[in-house]
Design a protein around this motif. Structure first.
Motif, PDB file in Angstrom:
ATOM      1  N   LEU A 122       0.814  -1.223   0.000  1.00 48.96           N
ATOM      2  CA  LEU A 122       0.000   0.000   0.000  1.00 48.96           C
ATOM      3  C   LEU A 122       0.844   1.269   0.000  1.00 48.96           C
ATOM      4  CD1 LEU A 122      -2.795  -0.942   2.577  1.00 48.96           C
ATOM      5  CD2 LEU A 122      -3.066  -0.629   0.107  1.00 48.96           C
ATOM      6  N   LEU A 123       2.109   1.144   0.309  1.00 49.59           N
ATOM      7  CA  LEU A 123       2.948   2.313   0.525  1.00 49.59           C
ATOM      8  C   LEU A 123       3.020   3.225  -0.708  1.00 49.59           C
ATOM      9  CD1 LEU A 123       4.767   3.632   2.658  1.00 49.59           C
ATOM     10  CD2 LEU A 123       6.675   2.307   1.751  1.00 49.59           C
ATOM     11  N   LEU A 124       3.473   2.718  -1.824  1.00 55.92           N
ATOM     12  CA  LEU A 124       3.672   3.560  -3.003  1.00 55.92           C
ATOM     13  C   LEU A 124       2.367   4.103  -3.591  1.00 55.92           C
ATOM     14  CD1 LEU A 124       6.625   1.780  -4.866  1.00 55.92           C
ATOM     15  CD2 LEU A 124       6.662   3.863  -3.487  1.00 55.92           C
ATOM     16  N   PRO A 125       1.304   3.276  -3.751  1.00 56.77           N
ATOM     17  CA  PRO A 125       0.045   3.846  -4.259  1.00 56.77           C
ATOM     18  C   PRO A 125      -0.512   4.955  -3.368  1.00 56.77           C
ATOM     19  CG  PRO A 125      -0.012   1.453  -4.373  1.00 56.77           C
ATOM     20  CD  PRO A 125       1.207   1.817  -3.593  1.00 56.77           C
ATOM     21  N   THR A 126      -0.391   4.792  -2.060  1.00 56.63           N
ATOM     22  CA  THR A 126      -0.896   5.819  -1.145  1.00 56.63           C
ATOM     23  C   THR A 126      -0.095   7.100  -1.273  1.00 56.63           C
ATOM     24  OG1 THR A 126      -1.499   4.046   0.402  1.00 56.63           O
ATOM     25  CG2 THR A 126      -1.519   6.298   1.249  1.00 56.63           C
ATOM     26  N   LEU A 127       1.215   6.973  -1.349  1.00 57.87           N
ATOM     27  CA  LEU A 127       2.054   8.159  -1.520  1.00 57.87           C
ATOM     28  C   LEU A 127       1.741   8.871  -2.829  1.00 57.87           C
ATOM     29  CD1 LEU A 127       5.544   6.882  -0.261  1.00 57.87           C
ATOM     30  CD2 LEU A 127       4.065   8.586   0.839  1.00 57.87           C
ATOM     31  N   TYR A 128       1.449   8.119  -3.872  1.00 54.89           N
ATOM     32  CA  TYR A 128       1.123   8.730  -5.166  1.00 54.89           C
ATOM     33  C   TYR A 128      -0.185   9.521  -5.077  1.00 54.89           C
ATOM     34  CZ  TYR A 128       0.047   9.216 -10.123  1.00 54.89           C
ATOM     35  OH  TYR A 128      -0.261   9.732 -11.356  1.00 54.89           O
ATOM     36  N   LEU A 129      -1.193   8.974  -4.415  1.00 54.55           N
ATOM     37  CA  LEU A 129      -2.466   9.684  -4.251  1.00 54.55           C
ATOM     38  C   LEU A 129      -2.286  10.938  -3.401  1.00 54.55           C
ATOM     39  CD1 LEU A 129      -4.935   6.692  -3.685  1.00 54.55           C
ATOM     40  CD2 LEU A 129      -4.712   8.125  -5.734  1.00 54.55           C
ATOM     41  N   ILE A 130      -1.446  10.847  -2.384  1.00 56.76           N
ATOM     42  CA  ILE A 130      -1.167  12.014  -1.546  1.00 56.76           C
ATOM     43  C   ILE A 130      -0.466  13.095  -2.366  1.00 56.76           C
ATOM     44  CG2 ILE A 130       0.167  12.836   0.436  1.00 56.76           C
ATOM     45  CD1 ILE A 130      -0.282  10.078   1.715  1.00 56.76           C
ATOM     46  N   TYR A 131       0.466  12.665  -3.194  1.00 60.56           N
ATOM     47  CA  TYR A 131       1.198  13.608  -4.045  1.00 60.56           C
ATOM     48  C   TYR A 131       0.261  14.352  -5.000  1.00 60.56           C
ATOM     49  CZ  TYR A 131       4.090  15.071  -8.010  1.00 60.56           C
ATOM     50  OH  TYR A 131       4.662  15.786  -9.034  1.00 60.56           O
ATOM     51  N   LEU A 132      -0.714  13.642  -5.564  1.00 60.09           N
ATOM     52  CA  LEU A 132      -1.629  14.258  -6.525  1.00 60.09           C
ATOM     53  C   LEU A 132      -2.605  15.235  -5.878  1.00 60.09           C
ATOM     54  CD1 LEU A 132      -2.641  11.281  -8.884  1.00 60.09           C
ATOM     55  CD2 LEU A 132      -1.032  13.144  -9.346  1.00 60.09           C
ATOM     56  N   ALA A 133      -2.975  14.978  -4.628  1.00 62.11           N
ATOM     57  CA  ALA A 133      -4.063  15.737  -4.011  1.00 62.11           C
ATOM     58  C   ALA A 133      -3.877  17.250  -4.079  1.00 62.11           C
ATOM     59  CB  ALA A 133      -4.262  15.266  -2.569  1.00 62.11           C
ATOM     60  N   PRO A 134      -2.762  17.827  -3.564  1.00 67.00           N
ATOM     61  CA  PRO A 134      -2.633  19.292  -3.602  1.00 67.00           C
ATOM     62  C   PRO A 134      -2.222  19.837  -4.964  1.00 67.00           C
ATOM     63  CG  PRO A 134      -0.697  18.346  -2.585  1.00 67.00           C
ATOM     64  CD  PRO A 134      -1.641  17.203  -2.863  1.00 67.00           C
ATOM     65  N   LEU A 135      -1.780  18.971  -5.858  1.00 64.99           N
ATOM     66  CA  LEU A 135      -1.399  19.444  -7.186  1.00 64.99           C
ATOM     67  C   LEU A 135      -2.610  19.621  -8.096  1.00 64.99           C
ATOM     68  CD1 LEU A 135       1.836  17.377  -7.913  1.00 64.99           C
ATOM     69  CD2 LEU A 135       1.621  19.664  -6.938  1.00 64.99           C
ATOM     70  N   GLU A 136      -3.655  18.825  -7.853  1.00 66.86           N
ATOM     71  CA  GLU A 136      -4.837  18.872  -8.709  1.00 66.86           C
ATOM     72  C   GLU A 136      -6.006  19.619  -8.074  1.00 66.86           C
ATOM     73  OE1 GLU A 136      -5.821  14.899  -9.791  1.00 66.86           O
ATOM     74  OE2 GLU A 136      -4.108  14.676 -11.161  1.00 66.86           O
ATOM     75  N   HIS A 137      -6.027  19.709  -6.743  1.00 64.97           N
ATOM     76  CA  HIS A 137      -7.178  20.299  -6.072  1.00 64.97           C
ATOM     77  C   HIS A 137      -6.701  21.240  -4.952  1.00 64.97           C
ATOM     78  CE1 HIS A 137      -9.651  17.358  -8.157  1.00 64.97           C
ATOM     79  NE2 HIS A 137      -8.871  16.397  -7.691  1.00 64.97           N
ATOM     80  N   LEU A 138      -7.220  22.469  -4.980  1.00 73.98           N
ATOM     81  CA  LEU A 138      -6.891  23.459  -3.960  1.00 73.98           C
ATOM     82  C   LEU A 138      -8.151  24.209  -3.558  1.00 73.98           C
ATOM     83  CD1 LEU A 138      -3.614  24.989  -5.488  1.00 73.98           C
ATOM     84  CD2 LEU A 138      -3.748  23.487  -3.496  1.00 73.98           C
ATOM     85  N   PHE A 139      -8.037  24.986  -2.487  1.00 72.88           N
ATOM     86  CA  PHE A 139      -9.115  25.903  -2.132  1.00 72.88           C
ATOM     87  C   PHE A 139      -9.180  27.016  -3.178  1.00 72.88           C
ATOM     88  CE2 PHE A 139      -8.309  23.835   1.891  1.00 72.88           C
ATOM     89  CZ  PHE A 139      -9.547  23.798   2.522  1.00 72.88           C
TER      90      PHE A 139
END
Length: 349
Positions: free
Chosen positions: A40-57
Motif C-alpha cells: 500500500l505504501l507507493l500507491p498511497t504516496l502517489y495519491l497524496i502527491y496528486l491531491a494538492p497538485l490537482e485540487h486546492l481551495f
C-alpha cells in the motif's frame, strides 16, 4: 467569489492510509500485516502527491493560508504513510489503558484542563484576526498601518515612514506566529469535538492530551521543540528521520555524532515539509509572488536548520558541563534564537 474547498475525491488517499493504520493492530499476524502495508505504501504516496497538485481551495489568491495548511496536511499524511508502512515494532501502537491511580485526585490535571480551555478560547478568537492580517498583501498591510498611525497623529509620536514599516512587519510577524499556533490548535479541537459529538459513548477526554504544553516559559530550544510545541510529527520523525540516520551513522562515528545527525535529519525533514507547503500555496496564483531574494527562497530552510544547530549546541553544552540548559539564562538563549531566526521563516512566507 465564495470560498470553495477541494472536492472529496482529493481525499481518496485516506482509504489506503486508514487501511495501513488498521493493519498495525497487534491481532493481525505479521506475515499478513507487513507485506500488505508495504504494498500500500507507493500507491498511497502517489495519491497524496496528486491531491494538492490537482485540487486546492478556490479562489486561490484569497486562500493562500488555507492552501498552505492543505499542503502541510498532505505532507503529514505522507509522513504517516511512510511511518505506518515501514515500522517494524507494532507494539508501540497497542492500547494499554490509563494509569487510574495517577488520574484520581490529581490537582495538576484539573489545572491543566482549565488552562487548556482558556487556551482554546484564545486560539479560536485570534485565528480569524491572524489569518486576515497574514493573508493581506504586503502593500495593503503597509497602507493599513500608515492610515492607523496617521489617525493617531504619527508625526507627534515621532513615527517616521521607517517606524511605520517596522510596526507593520512586527505585527505581521506576530500574526504569522499566532496563525500557526491557533490554526493547529483549532484543527485539533475540531477533531476532538467531532469525536465528542458524533461518538459520545466512546469519547474519553484523557485520550486528547493538551496539544501544546505551555505551563511555563520555554527554557531551552530543545525543551521547546521536543515538549512544548505540538508533537503531531514526533513519531514519524523518529521512524523516518532520526531513527534511520542514527542507525547508519552510529557504527561509523559513534553515539554522539549519530544523535546530532539525527537531530539535523528531523529539522531538515521539517524544513522540506514547510517548503512544500509554501510551494502548494503559491505555485498557481494568478500573480505568483517573486521569490527573488535568498531569504525569500531559503528562509524556511535556514530557520529549521538553525533550530537543529541550536539543539546540538545545547547537547554539547550538557556533555561538557554535565548541566542542562535552563533557568533564566536558558530563556534568554531560547528567545535570542527563536525570535530573530523566526524572521527568516516569516520572510519565506
Amino acid at each position: 467569489m465564495p470560498l470553495t474547498p477541494p472536492p472529496l475525491a482529493s481525499l481518496a488517499f485516506i482509504i489506503p492510509l486508514f487501511a495501513q493504520c488498521f493493519l498495525l493492530h497487534p491481532s493481525i499476524p505479521s506475515n499478513v500485516s507487513n507485506p500488505i502495508r508495504h504494498v500500500l505504501l507507493l500507491p498511497t504516496l502517489y495519491l497524496i502527491y496528486l491531491a494538492p497538485l490537482e485540487h486546492l481551495f478556490e479562489p486561490r489568491n484569497q486562500a493562500r493560508a488555507l492552501n498552505a495548511t492543505w499542503g502541510i496536511f498532505t505532507v503529514y499524511s505522507a509522513w504517516k504513510c511512510l511511518e505506518w508502512g515501514l515500522v517494524r515494532d507494532r507494539s508501540v501502537y497497542e492500547w494499554v489503558g490509563f494509569d487510574e491511580k495517577k488520574e484520581e485526585g490529581s490537582e495538576g490535571a484539573g489545572k491543566d484542563d482549565q488552562r487548556n480551555g482558556h487556551t482554546l478560547i484564545f486560539a479560536h478568537a485570534i485565528l480569524v484576526l491572524s489569518m486576515a492580517l497574514i493573508s493581506t498583501p504586503y502593500h495593503d498591510r503597509l497602507l493599513l498601518i500608515y492610515r492607523l498611525t496617521s489617525a493617531l497623529d504619527a508625526s507627534s509620536l515621532g513615527l517616521t515612514p521607517f517606524h511605520q514599516h517596522v510596526i507593520t512587519e512586527t505585527l505581521a510577524y506576530m500574526a504569522f506566529a499566532l496563525l500557526a499556533y491557533s490554526g493547529i490548535l483549532t484543527s485539533y479541537t475540531l477533531v476532538l469535538l467531532t469525536h465528542a459529538v458524533f461518538f459520545p459513548s466512546s469519547f474519553d477526554p484523557r485520550e486528547y492530551a493538551p496539544l501544546f504544553h505551555l505551563p511555563f516559559w520555554p527554557k531551552s530550544v530543545t525543551l521547546y521543540w521536543s515538549r512544548q510545541w505540538h508533537g503531531l510529527f514526533r513519531r514519524p520523525f523518529r521512524v523516518i528521520a532520526s531513527g534511520p540516520t542514527e542507525m547508519v551513522v552510529r557504527p561509523i562515528f559513534g553515539r554522539g555524532v549519530a544523535k546530532a545527525m539525527g537531530v539535523m535529519a528531523v529539522f531538515a525533514l521539517t524544513a522540506a515539509g514547510h517548503e512544500y507547503a509554501i510551494y502548494v500555496a503559491t505555485r498557481s496564483l494568478p500573480s505568483p509572488p517573486v521569490r527573488d531574494t535568498f531569504l525569500s527562497r531559503y528562509g524556511a530552510t535556514l530557520f529549521f536548520l538553525l533550530m537543529g544547530l541550536a539543539t546540538i549546541t545545547e547537547q554539547i553544552f550538557t556533555y561538557l558541563t554535565g548541566r542542562r540548559v535552563g533557568g533564566f539564562l536558558g530563556l534568554i538563549w531560547m528567545v535570542q534564537w527563536q525570535i530573530p531566526t523566526g524572521l527568516l521563516l516569516y520572510s519565506a512566507w
